[in-house]
Design an enzyme around this catalytic site. Structure first.
Site, mmCIF file in Angstrom:
data_model
loop_
_atom_site.group_PDB
_atom_site.id
_atom_site.type_symbol
_atom_site.label_atom_id
_atom_site.label_comp_id
_atom_site.label_asym_id
_atom_site.label_seq_id
_atom_site.Cartn_x
_atom_site.Cartn_y
_atom_site.Cartn_z
ATOM 1 N NE ARG A 25 49.444 17.662 116.946
ATOM 2 C CZ ARG A 25 49.085 18.284 115.826
ATOM 3 N NH1 ARG A 25 47.794 18.510 115.581
ATOM 4 N NH2 ARG A 25 49.987 18.705 114.970
ATOM 5 N N GLY A 26 44.615 15.450 117.513
ATOM 6 C CA GLY A 26 43.683 14.773 116.614
ATOM 7 C C GLY A 26 44.331 13.829 115.635
ATOM 8 C CG ASP A 28 49.605 11.937 117.516
ATOM 9 O OD1 ASP A 28 49.989 11.953 116.338
ATOM 10 O OD2 ASP A 28 50.256 12.431 118.460
ATOM 11 C CB THR A 29 44.675 9.457 119.845
ATOM 12 O OG1 THR A 29 44.303 10.757 120.311
ATOM 13 C CG2 THR A 29 46.129 9.189 120.198
ATOM 14 N NE ARG A 30 39.943 14.572 114.980
ATOM 15 C CZ ARG A 30 39.592 15.615 115.733
ATOM 16 N NH1 ARG A 30 38.465 15.571 116.412
ATOM 17 N NH2 ARG A 30 40.352 16.683 115.814
ATOM 18 N N GLY A 58 31.363 27.321 113.137
ATOM 19 C CA GLY A 58 31.433 28.773 113.089
ATOM 20 C C GLY A 58 31.852 29.412 114.391
ATOM 21 C CD GLU A 92 42.160 21.129 124.458
ATOM 22 O OE1 GLU A 92 41.306 21.504 123.646
ATOM 23 O OE2 GLU A 92 42.736 20.031 124.383
#
Length: 1070
Positions: A25-26, A28-30, A58, A92
């Site tokens: 989850r970007g 949260d932890t990216r 794109g 995913e």
């Protein structure tokens, strides 16, 4: 990948685009943990996918992600507090778990700031996020199914071993551990499998499903068996490559049979310890290695493959039992000997099938031409080569390699040579199993390989039995276990029904015999080739070496025998089989050593009556079927040891000498189809077990019986116009089975002397009236199986209820039958299919609850207007019905009412699923696999697990029940069995089907332990809307069908895939 591309040099190659795929989850932890993990992996040279780094701007996100997932080797889902709030992340994860299940990929979950139990049980932030999704998805069937897939994927991922950031520690240390683990995984090199791995993918998937059977944390042992050359080793190597990343320790021991003979088993034990634990050790004896292996491996998740095992000592030394290995371990054993697997209590077995059709042609093309496109002029010779290979990939490879770059003429010459004398390499590989047999077992195999052709199995089994006695059953079992023959057995009796021998295995046996004397056929033990037999007889050069001859002629060919004494020198000839041929000068001499003489379809007067009159004290089997020249059977006093005598379809036979009635050891006698025979001699055969007088059109009376025949089991009199029975018929007091069809002897006298020990009685097509039926039933005191189909009676009387032993009753197509007034108390099976006049009251009687709850039953009768009785508490309209149970396996009664079909379609299959996996029914319950159109099918089983015969399934079921987990059972009509109908007709039948279930409540079983709606649809406290939705009526809940299923449709008994999820949900609720 190499699965699809035979040009690869390594099966199932690791040409992955990405070595690691990060799912997170970007928000949260990216920019924290995941970003740091990504950098650490990249710094180690590990090519890693992260969504904002590798997708070109794109690109459409979903197709690109799916492609990236498919091309990744290891998956790392980072479960953080808001992971489940993202539909993107959950979709995913579903694809990731799919790759884990179907492609053997490694999933390494990281629990960052969340507890694994929250992910597994869908609680705290995960439960709240899923509840929000469900609130938005209400009344959207597709999205509700999507939600269920998310839940399953979360539970399955959370049950896998991974990393947790608790207790607190430095982040770089956790990342370092993960990177080190990943590095070790990707450094492992795959095994080479095959240059052209055609057809392996589907076989790997089938074995993978066996490996996954049962709980994930159990130790599973799977056996792969089949004849040499099928590709067992290649399959094992492909599976190793496919699943190896999921294990802590790996070991593939190649060529165990050969290496244990050369280097001793202790060397293999040393290699096993070195490969799995890194322990270098020298052992003095095998017994030292066993406790060390058990102690070192019992806590590790191990993948061990033992290739080409041929002795129990090898298994005892290397894989003594499941308790040797840690949770989640998998052991795969390849062997030619299925008995080894059975003896080692390995229940999961996979029989490797051959490579045929387009797959075989593809492999041959790659081997012979190095591509899959060849000149059209080669197609015929390629097909001939494929036919010769008979499904063995090894043969395709050898033939293809030998003929690489050769002309069509050279191909033809080579194949001609192989058909006369097998290729040496192929012969030696196939002969390994033969060499492992005991001497007498080798003899049995050679008899089958050389002389079985042209005989029905039952007939040839008689031949083997008189040669080898009761040991033949054991010998045949050994041959089947070593994959030299294939045996099919009858459902009811368990006796052998069909025996098959692979063509190249048969050729191997024939080559063993040919090598006894390559140049001189008269010095071989068995003769079967037309040219060899004609040569030996014409030149009169028979010898005492010859033990068995199978002369199978396909035309009126004459064998030149100048003096009629071609067999005189064959002093050890024990079996002579002649099909259709005849001798130019007649047959004047046969050796006294003969035990079996089978002469079918004699096309001249070659068979002299004087020969049969001679003394053959050793002869036990005499078969003279289809002999149009046989008009008289002479004095048989010289055949005092004869056990079986058959002269079926001798249509010109008129008389039989009285001596036939005094052959004191005769057990089976058949005159089937002797249409001109008017009189049968008196019989004083105390040893007789079977008598077949069917279709004797001129036989008016049953033979007089001169003694009490206490061994008689079966008498068949179908379509023989016997008009009277002599008083001596009472000498058949021990008769077990009687079959009478369209026979004129049905009268009061027959019934007055009916024997009390008959257990099987067939009176089909006998024009039975109500009066005669009353008499028949009065004498059926011990009958267990009664066939009364195609008769004219209108009433089945009350006295039928006095037949206490009757278990199977066939009333099919008794179209005049109106009433059934009595039911035997122990009746299990009743077929009244086609009884179109049956009254409504009789149908209600057959649907009585009391009738079906005492024992397993299976009833079929025509539909009426009554519908499903009220005592079936769960009813549905359509092709499927479900229930859930826990604590105790219930007894169930099922009813199916199907409409009429068209185009000759008479029945539909029924599939049974337990927790989403299809049950393969035990043979004794095969009836439960079918229900009939235009009929009502009703059956009851005392315990659901009775449907399977495997102890493994009972053990799994008991384990789940002891943990109070819910088990989902679904019954579903099989639409594939209706494929002859149009789609419209098929859908009409499926929609119109009525199905009901009744569950018998035991005293210890309360109503809460059997339910008809999904018990895993839970309330969520924080969601008032969901609370309201879960209070829908039971009927509406049925329509929603929130069933948790994996739609693999593999025929495997009770694979409890959601065991962990169900257990944890129960713990959470408590």
């Amino acid at each position: 990948m190499a699965m699809q591309s035979p040009s690869s040099s390594s099966s199932f190659s690791y040409g992955f685009t990405y070595q690691v795929f990060l799912s997170f989850r970007g928000t949260d932890t990216r920019y924290g943990f995941t970003g740091n993990l990504y950098k650490a992996l990249i710094d180690k040279g590990i090519h890693t996918f992260i969504d904002d780094n590798d997708l070109q701007r794109g690109d459409e996100i979903t197709p690109s992600l799916i492609k990236a997932i498919e091309e990744s080797r290891i998956f790392i889902p980072v479960f953080s507090i808001n992971y489940a709030s993202s539909k993107f992340c959950l979709d995913e994860l579903v694809h990731i778990i799919h790759c884990y299940k179907t492609k053997g990929r490694l999933v390494l979950p990281i629990f960052f700031g969340v507890d694994p139990t929250n992910v597994r049980h869908h609680t705290c932030s995960y439960g709240e996020a899923l509840a929000e999704h469900e609130k938005r998805f209400q009344n959207d069937k597709d999205n509700m199914e999507r939600l269920e897939r998310w839940k399953v994927a979360l539970s399955q991922a959370a049950n896998l071993s991974g990393y947790h950031d608790s207790p607190p520690r430095y982040e770089y240390k956790l990342i370092g551990e993960i990177v080190k683990y990943i590095s070790n995984k990707i450094n492992r090199q795959p095994l080479h499998v095959a240059n052209y791995p055609v057809g392996l993918h589907s076989r790997v998937q089938e074995v993978k499903s066996l490996l996954d059977e049962g709980p994930d944390d159990g130790v599973h042992m799977v056996g792969i068996y089949g004849i040499g050359g099928l590709g067992k080793s290649a399959l094992a190597r492909a599976i190793y490559n496919f699943v190896a990343d999921q294990f802590e320790g790996l070991c593939f021991l190649h060529d165990v049979r050969e290496n244990s003979a050369q280097n001793n088993l202790k060397h293999l034990q040393e290699k096993l310890l070195l490969k799995t634990t890194g322990l270098k050790i020298k052992l003095d004896h095998v017994c030292e290695g066993i406790p060390i292996i058990k102690e070192r491996l019992c806590r590790n998740k191990i993948l061990l493959i033992l290739d080409d095992v041929d002795d129990m000592e090898q298994l005892h030394a290397l894989a003594g039992g499941p308790d040797w290995f840690g949770h989640g371990s998998r052991v795969i054993i390849t062997t030619r000997d299925k008995h080894l697997l059975t003896s080692h209590d390995i229940e999961r077995t996979y029989a490797v099938e051959g490579l045929y059709g387009t797959e075989a042609l593809e492999l041959l093309r790659w081997m012979a031409f190095k591509n899959n496109k060849v000149p059209s002029s080669y197609e015929d010779i390629l097909n001939r080569a494929v036919s010769y290979a008979s499904g063995l990939p090894l043969v395709l490879e050898i033939v293809g390699s030998n003929l690489f770059g050769k002309s069509i003429k050279e191909w033809k010459g080579t194949l001609d040579g192989y058909e006369k004398i097998p290729n040496k390499k192929i012969h030696e590989i196939l002969k390994v199993s033969y060499d492992a047999l005991e001497e007498e077992q080798q003899s049995v195999f050679l008899d089958i390989a050389c002389c079985f052709k042209g005989c029905g199995w039952e007939e040839f089994e008689d031949i083997l039995h008189v040669h080898y006695g009761h040991c033949i059953t054991h010998h045949l079992g050994v041959l089947a276990e070593k994959s030299l023959i294939k045996i099919s057995t009858c459902y009811h009796s368990g006796s052998i029904d069909v025996v098959r021998v692979h063509d190249l295995i048969k050729d191997m046996g024939k080559e063993v015999v040919r090598q006894e004397s390559p140049k001189d056929p008269e010095k071989r033990s068995r003769l079967w080739r037309h040219e060899d037999i004609v040569h030996v007889i014409k030149e009169n050069i028979g010898t005492s070496k010859i033990e068995m001859i199978n002369m199978n002629f396909h035309s009126m060919e004459s064998v030149i025998d100048q003096k009629g004494k071609a067999f005189k020198k064959m002093t050890k000839l024990r079996t002579l089989i002649i099909e259709n041929g005849h001798f130019s000068e007649g047959l004047k001499y046969l050796p006294s050593s003969l035990i079996v003489l089978k002469w079918k379809g004699c096309l001249s007067e070659s068979l002299s009556s004087s020969i049969l009159s001679k003394n053959f004290q050793n002869m036990k089997v005499l078969t003279l079927d289809d002999n149009e020249y046989l008009t008289h059977i002479p004095d048989l006093s010289g055949l005092q040891n004869l056990e079986k005598f058959s002269f079926k379809y001798c249509e010109n036979l008129i008389t039989i000498d009285n001596s036939i009635g005094h052959l004191n050891k005769l057990e089976r006698l058949s005159a089937f189809g002797c249409s001109k025979l008017e009189r049968f001699p008196p019989l004083g055969l105390a040893s007789l077990k079977e008598l077949n007088l069917c279709c004797c059109d001129s036989l008016k009376s049953f033979p007089k019986l001169l003694c009490e025949m206490t061994n008689i089991d079966c008498i068949w009199l179908n379509y023989t116009p016997i008009g009277e029975l002599l008083s001596s018929f009472q000498n058949l007091s021990e008769l077990d089975e009687l079959s009478v069809r369209e026979c004129g002897m049905l009268n009061d006298k027959m019934y007055s002397i009916m024997f009390s020990n008959v257990t099987e009685l067939s009176l089909k097509d006998c024009n039975l009236s109500d009066e005669y039926l009353q008499i028949v039933l009065k004498w059926c005191v011990n009958v267990e199986e009664l066939e009364l189909s195609n008769n004219n009676f209108k009433i089945l009387p009350e006295c039928l209820s006095e037949c206490h032993h009757l278990k199977h009753l066939d009333l099919s197509y008794c179209t005049s039958l109106e009433e059934i007034r009595g039911i035997p108390p122990n009746l299990k099976e009743l077929s009244a299919e086609g009884c179109k006049s049956l009254s409504s009251s009789s149908r209600r009687m057959l649907m009585s609850q009391q009738l079906h709850e005492a024992q397993w039953t299976y009833f079929v009768f025509p539909n009426g207007t009554e519908g499903i009785p009220d005592w079936f508490e769960h009813q549905s309209k359509g092709p499927t019905i479900s229930f859930w149970f826990r604590k105790e396996i219930p007894s169930i009664t099922c009813i199916f009412i199907l409409p009429e079909g068209k185009n000759g379609v008479a029945d539909s299959g029924v599939n049974y699923f337990v927790n989403g996996y299809e049950i393969e029914l035990d043979g004794s319950f095969y009836q439960f696999s079918y229900v009939y159109l235009k009929q009502t099918s009703l059956f009851h089983t005392l315990k659901w697990n009775e449907l399977s015969g495997r102890q493994y399934d009972y053990d799994i079921m008991d384990k789940v029940l002891s943990k109070n987990e819910w088990i989902h059972v679904e019954l579903k009509l099989d639409d594939s069995s209706l494929n002859r109908l149009s789609e419209e007709e098929m859908n009409k039948i499926l929609r119109s089907a009525q199905i009901g279930i009744h569950v018998l409540m035991e005293k210890s079983n309360t109503e809460e332990n059997v339910v008809f709606t999904n018990p895993y649809i839970r309330k969520t406290k924080s969601d008032e809307y969901l609370n309201a939705s879960l209070s829908l009526s039971q009927e509406k809940m049925k329509r929603k069908k929130f069933s948790i299923r994996i739609n693999l449709r593999r025929k495997i008994w009770v694979l409890l895939k959601f065991r962990a999820r169900f257990r944890k949900q129960k713990e959470h609720r408590s």
